[in-house]
Structure formats: C-alpha cells, structure tokens
Design an enzyme around this catalytic site. Structure first.
Site, PDB file in Angstrom:
ATOM      1  N   HIS A  20     -13.745 -30.523  36.457  1.00  0.00           N
ATOM      2  CA  HIS A  20     -13.276 -31.002  35.160  1.00  0.00           C
ATOM      3  C   HIS A  20     -14.453 -31.470  34.307  1.00  0.00           C
ATOM      4  O   HIS A  20     -15.284 -32.259  34.754  1.00  0.00           O
ATOM      5  CB  HIS A  20     -12.288 -32.147  35.372  1.00  0.00           C
ATOM      6  CG  HIS A  20     -11.669 -32.634  34.120  1.00  0.00           C
ATOM      7  ND1 HIS A  20     -11.271 -33.928  33.956  1.00  0.00           N
ATOM      8  CD2 HIS A  20     -11.367 -32.010  32.960  1.00  0.00           C
ATOM      9  CE1 HIS A  20     -10.751 -34.084  32.756  1.00  0.00           C
ATOM     10  NE2 HIS A  20     -10.804 -32.934  32.137  1.00  0.00           N
ATOM     11  N   ASP A  28     -23.687 -13.308  24.871  1.00  0.00           N
ATOM     12  CA  ASP A  28     -24.079 -11.923  24.674  1.00  0.00           C
ATOM     13  C   ASP A  28     -25.486 -11.702  25.217  1.00  0.00           C
ATOM     14  O   ASP A  28     -26.147 -12.646  25.665  1.00  0.00           O
ATOM     15  CB  ASP A  28     -23.974 -11.526  23.199  1.00  0.00           C
ATOM     16  CG  ASP A  28     -24.856 -12.344  22.265  1.00  0.00           C
ATOM     17  OD1 ASP A  28     -25.919 -12.832  22.699  1.00  0.00           O
ATOM     18  OD2 ASP A  28     -24.489 -12.489  21.092  1.00  0.00           O
ATOM     19  N   HIS A  96     -25.155 -22.083  14.781  1.00  0.00           N
ATOM     20  CA  HIS A  96     -25.684 -21.393  15.956  1.00  0.00           C
ATOM     21  C   HIS A  96     -26.810 -22.183  16.626  1.00  0.00           C
ATOM     22  O   HIS A  96     -26.879 -22.252  17.856  1.00  0.00           O
ATOM     23  CB  HIS A  96     -26.161 -19.997  15.576  1.00  0.00           C
ATOM     24  CG  HIS A  96     -26.595 -19.169  16.745  1.00  0.00           C
ATOM     25  ND1 HIS A  96     -25.748 -18.818  17.769  1.00  0.00           N
ATOM     26  CD2 HIS A  96     -27.799 -18.628  17.059  1.00  0.00           C
ATOM     27  CE1 HIS A  96     -26.409 -18.098  18.654  1.00  0.00           C
ATOM     28  NE2 HIS A  96     -27.658 -17.972  18.242  1.00  0.00           N
ATOM     29  N   TYR A 118     -23.466 -13.135  17.859  1.00  0.00           N
ATOM     30  CA  TYR A 118     -22.651 -14.345  17.935  1.00  0.00           C
ATOM     31  C   TYR A 118     -21.438 -14.211  18.853  1.00  0.00           C
ATOM     32  O   TYR A 118     -20.454 -14.926  18.687  1.00  0.00           O
ATOM     33  CB  TYR A 118     -22.228 -14.827  16.539  1.00  0.00           C
ATOM     34  CG  TYR A 118     -23.410 -15.056  15.650  1.00  0.00           C
ATOM     35  CD1 TYR A 118     -24.270 -16.126  15.873  1.00  0.00           C
ATOM     36  CD2 TYR A 118     -23.699 -14.183  14.609  1.00  0.00           C
ATOM     37  CE1 TYR A 118     -25.386 -16.331  15.074  1.00  0.00           C
ATOM     38  CE2 TYR A 118     -24.813 -14.383  13.799  1.00  0.00           C
ATOM     39  CZ  TYR A 118     -25.643 -15.450  14.035  1.00  0.00           C
ATOM     40  OH  TYR A 118     -26.749 -15.650  13.242  1.00  0.00           O
ATOM     41  N   ALA A 119     -21.489 -13.331  19.836  1.00  0.00           N
ATOM     42  CA  ALA A 119     -20.427 -13.225  20.836  1.00  0.00           C
ATOM     43  C   ALA A 119     -20.772 -14.190  21.975  1.00  0.00           C
ATOM     44  O   ALA A 119     -21.157 -13.786  23.071  1.00  0.00           O
ATOM     45  CB  ALA A 119     -20.300 -11.786  21.333  1.00  0.00           C
ATOM     46  N   ASN A 120     -20.662 -15.478  21.656  1.00  0.00           N
ATOM     47  CA  ASN A 120     -21.028 -16.540  22.580  1.00  0.00           C
ATOM     48  C   ASN A 120     -19.992 -17.653  22.462  1.00  0.00           C
ATOM     49  O   ASN A 120     -19.505 -17.932  21.363  1.00  0.00           O
ATOM     50  CB  ASN A 120     -22.391 -17.144  22.217  1.00  0.00           C
ATOM     51  CG  ASN A 120     -23.468 -16.108  22.038  1.00  0.00           C
ATOM     52  OD1 ASN A 120     -23.834 -15.426  22.979  1.00  0.00           O
ATOM     53  ND2 ASN A 120     -23.968 -15.965  20.823  1.00  0.00           N
TER      54      ASN A 120
END
Length: 129
Positions: A20, A28, A96, A118-120
């Site tokens: 948790h 990416d 970012h 920006y595929a993060n």
C-alpha cells in the site's frame, strides 16, 4: 508455467512485493529511468509492448488508488490521455519535469516499448480490503 496473467517472472515477482502506497512508474522508451528502483524492461522494439497493453495488464494485477501523468499528454498524445483518464478515475496531471522528479519515489519501474511522447504514468498502489 503460468497459464494466464503476467508471465514475465521478473514483473510478476516485483508486483508481488508491492504494498500500500508504493509507486510504480509505467513509462515509454524515452522516459529517463531514475536511479534506485527495481526496473523491469519489457521493451522489445519500438511500440512493442505498447503502453496500453502494459497498463491494462498491470491494472488487472494491482489495486491502484490513483495515478499521476504529465499534463503535456493532453496535446502531445491524445490517445494516451484518453486511455489514462478512462483507466484511472483519480488521475492527477503535473508538468513533465515534475513527473520526472516524482518518479524518483517509484519502487518499481516498468519500461514499455512505447515510442509516442508522454506515455508515462506513476501509479499509487492501494489495498484490496
């Protein structure tokens, strides 16, 4: 051998160790990887596996309380923006550069083969009870 779920032994083991509040960076191929956290690099070639495939698989395996992504995803990668908003009801957006700083808190980094910007996302683990 496992028949379903995540077959990569490194990723399956790393997921089993999460608790948790732990953070998982799903990134990416171009995201700088912070020093320190365990890294499972799934990238095979450009686009394989995709960010969407990896995120979908992780969300099947983890309880996620929320996530943080770069605000730039809205304009630079609308497909990833839709995916993130559809998949994570409590998604926070930050610049970012701030996301890169927050990624240092990750306990695990999962690198995809995604080659679009920006595929993060930084996922925050929850509990199932």
């Amino acid at each position: 051998m496992k028949r379903s779920g995540i077959l990569n032994r490194h990723l399956a083991g790393a997921l089993a160790e999460l608790g948790h509040g732990d953070n998982v960076l799903v990134c990416d191929a171009g995201m700088p990887i912070p020093a320190g956290p365990r890294v499972v690099d799934l990238a095979f070639r450009a686009g394989v596996p995709s960010f969407a495939e990896v995120l979908d698989g992780l969300l099947d395996e983890l309880v996620v309380e929320g996530g943080t992504a770069a605000v730039e995803v809205r304009e630079a990668n609308p497909a990833a923006d839709r995916l993130l908003h559809d998949s994570l009801p409590s998604l926070a957006l930050v610049p970012h550069e701030e996301l890169k700083g927050l990624s240092a808190s990750a306990r695990l980094v999962v690198r995809t083969g995604e080659a679009r910007p920006y595929a993060n996302v930084l996922l925050r683990c929850g509990v199932s009870f």
